[in-house]
Design a protein around this motif. Structure first.
Motif, PDB file in Angstrom:
ATOM      1  N   LEU A 186      -7.991   3.144   9.927  1.00  0.00           N
ATOM      2  CA  LEU A 186      -7.558   2.316   8.420  1.00  0.00           C
ATOM      3  C   LEU A 186      -8.644   2.254   7.473  1.00  0.00           C
ATOM      4  CD1 LEU A 186      -5.196   0.834   7.384  1.00  0.00           C
ATOM      5  CD2 LEU A 186      -5.688  -1.181   8.322  1.00  0.00           C
ATOM      6  N   ALA A 221       1.805   4.537  -3.015  1.00  0.00           N
ATOM      7  CA  ALA A 221       2.000   6.010  -2.728  1.00  0.00           C
ATOM      8  C   ALA A 221       3.064   6.601  -3.239  1.00  0.00           C
ATOM      9  CB  ALA A 221       1.192   6.253  -1.246  1.00  0.00           C
ATOM     10  N   ARG A 272     -10.531  10.837   5.203  1.00  0.00           N
ATOM     11  CA  ARG A 272      -9.216   9.929   4.599  1.00  0.00           C
ATOM     12  C   ARG A 272      -8.009  10.191   5.468  1.00  0.00           C
ATOM     13  NH1 ARG A 272      -8.008   7.119  -0.043  1.00  0.00           N
ATOM     14  NH2 ARG A 272      -5.893   6.577  -0.240  1.00  0.00           N
ATOM     15  N   MET A 322       8.930   8.402   2.263  1.00  0.00           N
ATOM     16  CA  MET A 322       8.087   7.327   1.904  1.00  0.00           C
ATOM     17  C   MET A 322       8.763   5.987   1.422  1.00  0.00           C
ATOM     18  SD  MET A 322       4.812   7.502   2.675  1.00  0.00           S
ATOM     19  CE  MET A 322       3.741   6.640   1.376  1.00  0.00           C
ATOM     20  N   ARG A 363       2.849  15.948   9.173  1.00  0.00           N
ATOM     21  CA  ARG A 363       1.767  15.577   8.233  1.00  0.00           C
ATOM     22  C   ARG A 363       0.370  16.237   9.173  1.00  0.00           C
ATOM     23  NH1 ARG A 363       0.676   9.605   6.815  1.00  0.00           N
ATOM     24  NH2 ARG A 363      -0.900  10.531   5.848  1.00  0.00           N
ATOM     25  N   LEU A 383      -0.681   3.073  15.683  1.00  0.00           N
ATOM     26  CA  LEU A 383       0.386   1.982  15.766  1.00  0.00           C
ATOM     27  C   LEU A 383       1.545   2.405  16.719  1.00  0.00           C
ATOM     28  CD1 LEU A 383       1.295   1.543  11.851  1.00  0.00           C
ATOM     29  CD2 LEU A 383       0.120   0.120  13.256  1.00  0.00           C
ATOM     30  N   ALA A 440      10.626   4.606   4.557  1.00  0.00           N
ATOM     31  CA  ALA A 440       9.318   3.729   5.254  1.00  0.00           C
ATOM     32  C   ALA A 440       9.005   2.481   4.539  1.00  0.00           C
ATOM     33  CB  ALA A 440       8.306   4.938   5.417  1.00  0.00           C
ATOM     34  N   LEU A 495       0.906  -1.127   0.132  1.00  0.00           N
ATOM     35  CA  LEU A 495      -0.006   0.078  -0.225  1.00  0.00           C
ATOM     36  C   LEU A 495       0.889   1.339   0.118  1.00  0.00           C
ATOM     37  CD1 LEU A 495      -2.866  -1.085   2.316  1.00  0.00           C
ATOM     38  CD2 LEU A 495      -3.017  -0.951   0.094  1.00  0.00           C
ATOM     39  N   HIS A 496       1.955   1.071   0.849  1.00  0.00           N
ATOM     40  CA  HIS A 496       2.917   2.591   0.698  1.00  0.00           C
ATOM     41  C   HIS A 496       3.514   2.684  -0.700  1.00  0.00           C
ATOM     42  CE1 HIS A 496       3.937   3.355   4.910  1.00  0.00           C
ATOM     43  NE2 HIS A 496       2.566   3.297   4.926  1.00  0.00           N
ATOM     44  N   ARG A 548      -7.749  10.952  -6.016  1.00  0.00           N
ATOM     45  CA  ARG A 548      -6.743  10.156  -6.100  1.00  0.00           C
ATOM     46  C   ARG A 548      -6.912   9.170  -7.217  1.00  0.00           C
ATOM     47  NH1 ARG A 548      -4.116   9.940  -0.950  1.00  0.00           N
ATOM     48  NH2 ARG A 548      -2.596   8.624  -2.211  1.00  0.00           N
ATOM     49  N   PHE A 561      -4.540   6.094  12.340  1.00  0.00           N
ATOM     50  CA  PHE A 561      -4.008   4.652  12.181  1.00  0.00           C
ATOM     51  C   PHE A 561      -2.717   4.720  12.564  1.00  0.00           C
ATOM     52  CE2 PHE A 561      -1.473   1.871   9.394  1.00  0.00           C
ATOM     53  CZ  PHE A 561      -1.997   0.823   9.658  1.00  0.00           C
ATOM     54  N   HIS A 562      -1.772   5.724  11.946  1.00  0.00           N
ATOM     55  CA  HIS A 562      -0.350   5.718  12.159  1.00  0.00           C
ATOM     56  C   HIS A 562      -0.033   6.053  13.605  1.00  0.00           C
ATOM     57  CE1 HIS A 562      -0.151   5.621   7.769  1.00  0.00           C
ATOM     58  NE2 HIS A 562       1.038   5.085   7.938  1.00  0.00           N
ATOM     59  N   ASN A 568      -5.972   8.075   8.350  1.00  0.00           N
ATOM     60  CA  ASN A 568      -4.764   7.654   8.249  1.00  0.00           C
ATOM     61  C   ASN A 568      -3.804   8.118   9.234  1.00  0.00           C
ATOM     62  OD1 ASN A 568      -1.916   8.021   6.753  1.00  0.00           O
ATOM     63  ND2 ASN A 568      -3.004   6.834   5.365  1.00  0.00           N
TER      64      ASN A 568
HETATM   65  C1  HEM Z   1       5.196   0.948  11.127  1.00  0.00           C
HETATM   66  C2  HEM Z   1       4.851   0.842  10.043  1.00  0.00           C
HETATM   67  C3  HEM Z   1       3.702   1.531   9.100  1.00  0.00           C
HETATM   68  C4  HEM Z   1       2.562   0.678   8.803  1.00  0.00           C
HETATM   69  C5  HEM Z   1       2.032  -0.717   9.121  1.00  0.00           C
HETATM   70  C6  HEM Z   1       1.969   1.447   7.816  1.00  0.00           C
HETATM   71  C7  HEM Z   1       0.885   1.136   7.251  1.00  0.00           C
HETATM   72  C8  HEM Z   1       0.069   1.962   6.273  1.00  0.00           C
HETATM   73  C9  HEM Z   1      -0.912   1.449   5.447  1.00  0.00           C
HETATM   74  C10 HEM Z   1      -1.592   0.303   5.786  1.00  0.00           C
HETATM   75  C11 HEM Z   1      -1.272   2.807   4.901  1.00  0.00           C
HETATM   76  C12 HEM Z   1      -2.427   2.468   3.736  1.00  0.00           C
HETATM   77  C13 HEM Z   1      -3.292   3.693   3.859  1.00  0.00           C
HETATM   78  C14 HEM Z   1      -3.733   4.189   2.490  1.00  0.00           C
HETATM   79  O1  HEM Z   1      -3.173   3.648   1.479  1.00  0.00           O
HETATM   80  O2  HEM Z   1      -4.274   5.170   2.306  1.00  0.00           O
HETATM   81  C15 HEM Z   1      -0.494   3.526   4.834  1.00  0.00           C
HETATM   82  C16 HEM Z   1      -0.457   4.942   4.512  1.00  0.00           C
HETATM   83  C17 HEM Z   1       0.707   5.988   4.369  1.00  0.00           C
HETATM   84  N1  HEM Z   1       1.604   5.530   5.091  1.00  0.00           N
HETATM   85 FE1  HEM Z   1       1.933   4.470   6.474  1.00  0.00          FE
HETATM   86  N2  HEM Z   1       2.527   2.748   7.802  1.00  0.00           N
HETATM   87  C18 HEM Z   1       3.851   2.706   8.397  1.00  0.00           C
HETATM   88  C19 HEM Z   1       4.596   3.659   8.608  1.00  0.00           C
HETATM   89  C20 HEM Z   1       4.796   4.839   7.824  1.00  0.00           C
HETATM   90  C21 HEM Z   1       5.793   5.749   7.827  1.00  0.00           C
HETATM   91  C22 HEM Z   1       7.337   5.506   8.673  1.00  0.00           C
HETATM   92  C23 HEM Z   1       5.432   6.767   7.139  1.00  0.00           C
HETATM   93  C24 HEM Z   1       6.270   7.984   6.779  1.00  0.00           C
HETATM   94  C25 HEM Z   1       7.391   8.125   6.004  1.00  0.00           C
HETATM   95  C26 HEM Z   1       4.201   6.435   6.538  1.00  0.00           C
HETATM   96  C27 HEM Z   1       3.469   7.307   5.732  1.00  0.00           C
HETATM   97  C28 HEM Z   1       2.162   6.914   5.305  1.00  0.00           C
HETATM   98  C29 HEM Z   1       1.443   7.852   4.175  1.00  0.00           C
HETATM   99  C30 HEM Z   1       2.030   9.296   3.797  1.00  0.00           C
HETATM  100  C31 HEM Z   1       0.433   7.083   3.935  1.00  0.00           C
HETATM  101  C32 HEM Z   1      -0.781   7.636   2.863  1.00  0.00           C
HETATM  102  C33 HEM Z   1      -0.457   7.206   1.420  1.00  0.00           C
HETATM  103  C34 HEM Z   1      -1.641   7.664   0.832  1.00  0.00           C
HETATM  104  O3  HEM Z   1      -1.905   8.803   0.980  1.00  0.00           O
HETATM  105  O4  HEM Z   1      -1.949   7.070  -0.035  1.00  0.00           O
HETATM  106  N3  HEM Z   1       3.869   5.306   7.035  1.00  0.00           N
HETATM  107  N4  HEM Z   1       0.521   3.173   5.830  1.00  0.00           N
END
Ligand code: HEM
Lengths: 366, 600
Positions: B501, A326, B206, B63, B139, B217, B66, A322-323, B533, B213-214, B210
């Protein structure tokens, strides 16, 4: 109470007969799909080639520009009608604007007929298989998910069920038919030959309402992730095909005939994404429910048992996918590979961990 | 919208006028960090320390990194599932080490027996969570900013957006815009009128989801970590009729987190009244357990009332926030030992350890004191014990149980005397007999004295040294008693994570613009466009609905001369000030436009 008596032998036998019967019907559906693909190959569509080697060839983002400029629809008769203005869509920047293929039947009448027969047979097989699962559940008087045999038959039932629901919702998914029916046959074949376990009661560790919650969602996730994985694989093929056309190559005749009839790469990609994204929260829930159950059953929520580890790996892999979607530079093929890795993790968690790795989740019955 | 915001709006508008088609308008549709282009992002930073730090931080919170960390995390988790782990099964680790003498040092160096607490695995997830925090903070700020400012103004060329529609109407442009505002507001869009266009945006949940969710975590990780630091966990084996009270000395084994304080043990106690185990009696799964339950009487608090409870495999007993789990069970033959004069030296139920699924059990019976031999010399007795709840019958092969239930219990004993070696100060396994300082009792053939006993039978020790009687069988159950703070937080985090989520994945954030201007022929041209999107499938549909709603107040005008609007295909140069619009070839001066909006 004599628990053994609760196991109804004849119901169990009925269940087996139903499962075998569903395999027979799936086999018929398989041949009907083959007929659909073969008959459909007689049509010469070549839409993709036209779209890609025509005016907009090569220019990814600009491809849509060849569409007719938007014009207000002229209304005949001069009366002001409250008509819906026509919405013109164009592919998002960076994706190719290619029409979807016509489907396996290739727009031919006969192909379409066989396709419909195949879908009807699939519906019948699904109903038979579902009753097989239900009678199995009745015969053991519990949720039919205590060993790999039961898991496998439920798994394919849910996968086919999800596909039929998508069809009923008028989604363009008939292209999944052949690969799905093929793998369902494979799954059932393995289930009845090597995984078969006589129906019986549960061991105390599985006596919990969490069995209903955790295992049912796990099965649904797996089945739907599987549909996503089929979409991803076809996306990769179709994308290579389109790339080849864009770069002026000529794909082989067979590949062209098959690929031409699939939806466009971007449609397949979106399909796979939507499926995976829709199931991901459920998978998250499954893992959390499992942790709560483990907390009750084994006295710890998370103990890095192999099954737990692989569920976690699968979860993180899908999160990575998923990441990737994006992240610039990771969209498209790279993200697709990640999705396949994630599904492979799921499969390994199911077959590999149950068979090769010993842990607390030792209910596989193999 | 207040007038105070108008200058800000103008700035927006300026930005969008300069940006290329939907790049700018689509900007900030998410707060995802902008990817650095590989050529600039990966470039060597300025050589100063702060430069490096900043570069490192930027990399860490991107990203791409990450994504890589997530991938590494799943990769790093794999070895722990294939190599035995100390934290999961110590015995297995030992067996593995014995089998692989060459691999062991290498694995130990790489901490492969403790993957999940290893330095490298910790490094991955700590980096990931640093990255996560470094990602969430900006963010969140950005998102709050977006909520405060207005939806960005319309891009110059609406035709370039993924969903577009246009028609001509006799309604006045102002009326169309007003109607558009009403339609959009009714559908809960945030709206803003700027210049000749209305801008609207929806689906902020949305982004909020998001972020939730983060953040969740992080909450879960912190809860889990604090749980590990403060938890305590211990085991206790209890024979039917015996009890346990929750103090450190009563545990058979006890583990605790590094910040644990033993004063925090909840004061409670319980007695095991009865253990009930039933097994499948017939069929291919004969012997498979069907019920296990421990019936207990427990007292909560220092002097609470006595209460009855049942502990099952999936249903721990919860007393004062401490959970008591049923872990295992087995049999404890009751034996009476008498000396040569027939005086009872000891009488006890001796728990034996199961060694297979049918509960064939083995162990040791030790008589430490109270026994004197014929000469009146104090000595110790030891018996190797082997027990089967269901005996196959004499001459039926080995001494293995045929069924886990108590159908035909038989106890096999062999007898020793001498020193049990318990005084050596070394910890001793209660289930094993150390015969190094003991002598065998001999039977009349000079062999080790041993006998199979049924309940009620006794083994006479040779030379009138006394006897041991197998009186009957009790069952024992072992419990795990654990206390782990932070579970509430972990659960709350988990629920928030799932909710966030779902919001993040199921809600589309999208923008809609409606532009209405008078065309050259005096007829109003309405243009509508939507941007979401790339994943959004519903957008064209929604735009269609919106336009259908708008058409009721701005009906489609009868066709004029079929005028083909000439769309110039020249790409917009960023920074171009050319502000002609292809749909109506009307002169628009975007920099001026907001004035009109501001006057409203
Ligand atoms: C601990 C680990 C992490 C997990 C399990 C995780 C999980 C997820 C998931 C499942 C999504 C999907 C939601 C979507 O597509 O809209 C997501 C989106 C996102 N994550 Fe993470 N994430 C983690 C760490 C991070 C980190 C470290 C960053 C920053 C650098 C980050 C930045 C983002 C962003 C910006 C989105 C939105 C993407 C979008 O707009 O489509 N995440 N994350």
């Amino acid at each position: 109470m004599n628990l053994a008596a609760a196991t109804n032998e004849s119901l169990a036998n009925t269940s087996n007969v139903l499962i075998y019967s569903s395999m027979a019907v799936y086999t018929l559906a398989f041949f009907a799909h083959i007929a659909e693909w073969v008959l459909g190959s007689r049509s010469k569509v070549g839409r993709t080639a036209a779209a890609l080697s025509g005016a907009g060839a090569g220019a990814g983002a600009g491809a849509g520009a060849s569409a007719a400029p938007p014009v207000a629809k002229a209304q005949s008769g001069g009366t002001a009608v409250l008509e819906r203005p026509e919405v013109i869509t164009r592919a998002a920047a960076g994706t190719r604007d290619v029409p979807d293929g016509p489907g396996a039947a290739g727009g031919t009448f006969k192909g379409d007929l066989w396709g419909r027969i195949a879908v009807s047979l699939t519906v019948v097989a699904f109903l038979v298989e579902a009753s097989g699962v239900a009678t199995r559940a009745l015969s053991v008087q519990r949720a039919p998910w205590a060993n790999m045999y039961e898991f496998s038959i439920t798994f394919s039932t849910v996968a086919v069920g999800s596909y039929l629901v998508l069809l009923a919702l008028k989604k363009n998914v008939r292209w999944i038919g052949l690969p799905l029916v093929t793998t369902v046959l494979l799954d059932l074949g393995i289930a009845v030959t090597t995984l078969y376990t006589d129906s019986d009661q549960l061991v105390p560790a599985l006596h919990s309402y969490w069995l209903w919650i955790h295992v049912s969602t796990a099965i649904i996730c797996g089945a739907v992730f599987y549909l996503g994985a089929v979409g991803t694989v076809l996306y990769l093929f179709r994308d290579s095909y389109e790339n080849k056309l864009v770069s002026g190559g000529t794909p082989g005749k067979f590949a062209a005939s098959v690929m031409e009839r699939l939806p466009s790469a971007s449609t397949l990609d979106k399909f796979a994404y939507r499926i995976n994204a829709a199931v991901f929260p459920l998978w998250t829930f499954t893992i959390i429910a499992g942790a709560i159950w483990a907390g009750d059953a084994w006295g710890r929520y998370w103990g890095w048992d192999p099954k737990e580890v692989w569920s976690f790996i699968t979860w993180v892999a899908y999160a990575a996918y998923l990441h990737a979607r994006a992240t610039a530079g990771w969209k498209g093929r790279k993200a697709a590979y990640l999705a396949l890795v994630a599904f492979a993790c799921w499969l390994f968690n199911y077959y590999g961990v149950n068979i090769f790795v010993s842990g607390l989740h030792s209910y596989a019955g193999v | 919208m207040s007038k105070a915001n108008s200058t800000e709006t103008r700035q927006h508008e300026d930005e969008h006028a300069r940006g290329s088609a939907h790049g700018a308008a689509g900007d900030r549709l998410s707060t995802a960090p902008r990817e650095e282009r590989p050529d600039t992002g990966a470039g060597v930073p300025a050589m100063s320390v702060t430069g490096w730090v900043r570069w490192f931080w930027r990399q860490l919170t991107s990203m791409r990194v990450a994504l890589i960390l997530l991938f590494l995390l799943s990769l790093g988790a794999i070895p722990g599932s294939l190599i035995p782990q100390t934290s999961v099964d110590d015995m297995k680790v030992q067996a593995f080490k014995d089998q692989h003498p060459t691999l062991t040092p290498v694995y130990e160096k790489l901490q492969l027996f403790d993957v999940y607490s290893s330095v490298w695995f910790s490094a991955i997830y700590i980096l990931l969570f640093l990255s996560l925090i470094g990602c969430i903070v900006p963010r969140t700020g950005q998102f709050v900013g977006q909520l405060r400012s207005r939806p960005p103004g319309a891009p110059k060329r609406l035709t370039r957006l993924p969903a577009y529609t246009t028609w001509r109407t006799d309604a006045e442009p102002e009326a169309v815009r007003a109607a558009a505002l009403a339609v959009l507001r009714k559908r809960r869009f945030r709206t803003d009128e700027a210049g000749d266009a209305v801008a609207a945006e929806k689906g902020y949940l949305r982004e909020a989801g998001n972020l939730v969710f983060h953040i969740a975590l992080i909450v879960m990780l912190v809860a889990f970590a604090s749980g590990q630091l403060f938890k305590s966990e211990g085991g206790k084996l209890v024979v039917e009729g015996d009890g346990f009270s929750n103090t450190l000395t009563q545990y058979d084994d006890f583990r605790s987190g590094s910040l644990y304080d033993s004063d925090s043990l909840a004061p409670f106690s319980f007695v095991l009244d009865d253990f009930v185990g039933t097994y499948e009696k017939s069929g291919p799964q004969r012997g498979t357990p069907r019920t296990f339950e421990a019936r207990v009487t427990y007292t909560g608090g220092a002097e609470g009332a006595e209460r009855k409870g049942v502990i099952k495999v999936n249903e721990p007993l919860v007393v004062d926030g401490t959970k008591v789990y049923l872990i295992a069970h087995g049999y404890a033959p009751v034996v009476t030992v008498r000396d040569g004069k027939g005086k009872v030296v000891s009488r006890s139920a001796v728990p034996l350890l199961p060694i297979d699924n049918n509960i064939t059990s083995s162990g040791a019976i030790k008589v430490m004191d109270g026994y004197k031999d014929k000469k009146g010399v104090k000595t110790q007795l030891g018996f190797k014990a082997f027990f089967v709840p269901t005996f196959a019958g004499h001459g039926q092969g080995q001494m293995f149980s045929q069924f886990p239930g108590l159908d035909f219990p038989v106890l096999a004993l062999s007898a020793y005397h001498g020193s049990l070696g318990v005084d050596s100060g070394l910890a001793q396994n209660v289930y094993q007999l150390d015969t190094s300082k003991m002598k065998e009792f001999k039977d009349k053939d000079g062999e080790l004295l041993k006998k199979l006993l049924m309940p009620g039978e006794k083994l006479e020790l040779s030379g009138g040294a006394g006897s041991i009687t197998f009186e009957g069988v009790e069952e024992w159950a072992s419990f795990q008693i654990s206390q782990q703070p932070g579970n509430g937080w972990a659960l709350g985090g988990a629920v928030a994570a799932i909710a966030g989520l779902a919001g993040s994945l199921f809600i589309q954030r999208r923008r809609v613009w409606v532009r209405a201007v008078r065309g050259a022929d005096g007829v109003t041209v309405v243009e509508m466009a939507g941007l979401g999107r790339s994943e959004s499938a519903k957008l064209p549909e929604e735009l269609g609905d919106l336009s259908a709603a708008l058409v009721t107040t701005a009906p489609v005008a009868p066709a004029a001369a079929p005028e083909e609007p000439d769309e110039s295909d020249a790409p917009d140069e960023p920074g171009t000030t050319d502000a002609t619009n292809e749909a109506g070839s009307r002169p628009v001066h975007l920099a001026e436009a907001p004035v009109e909006g501001a006057e409203k």
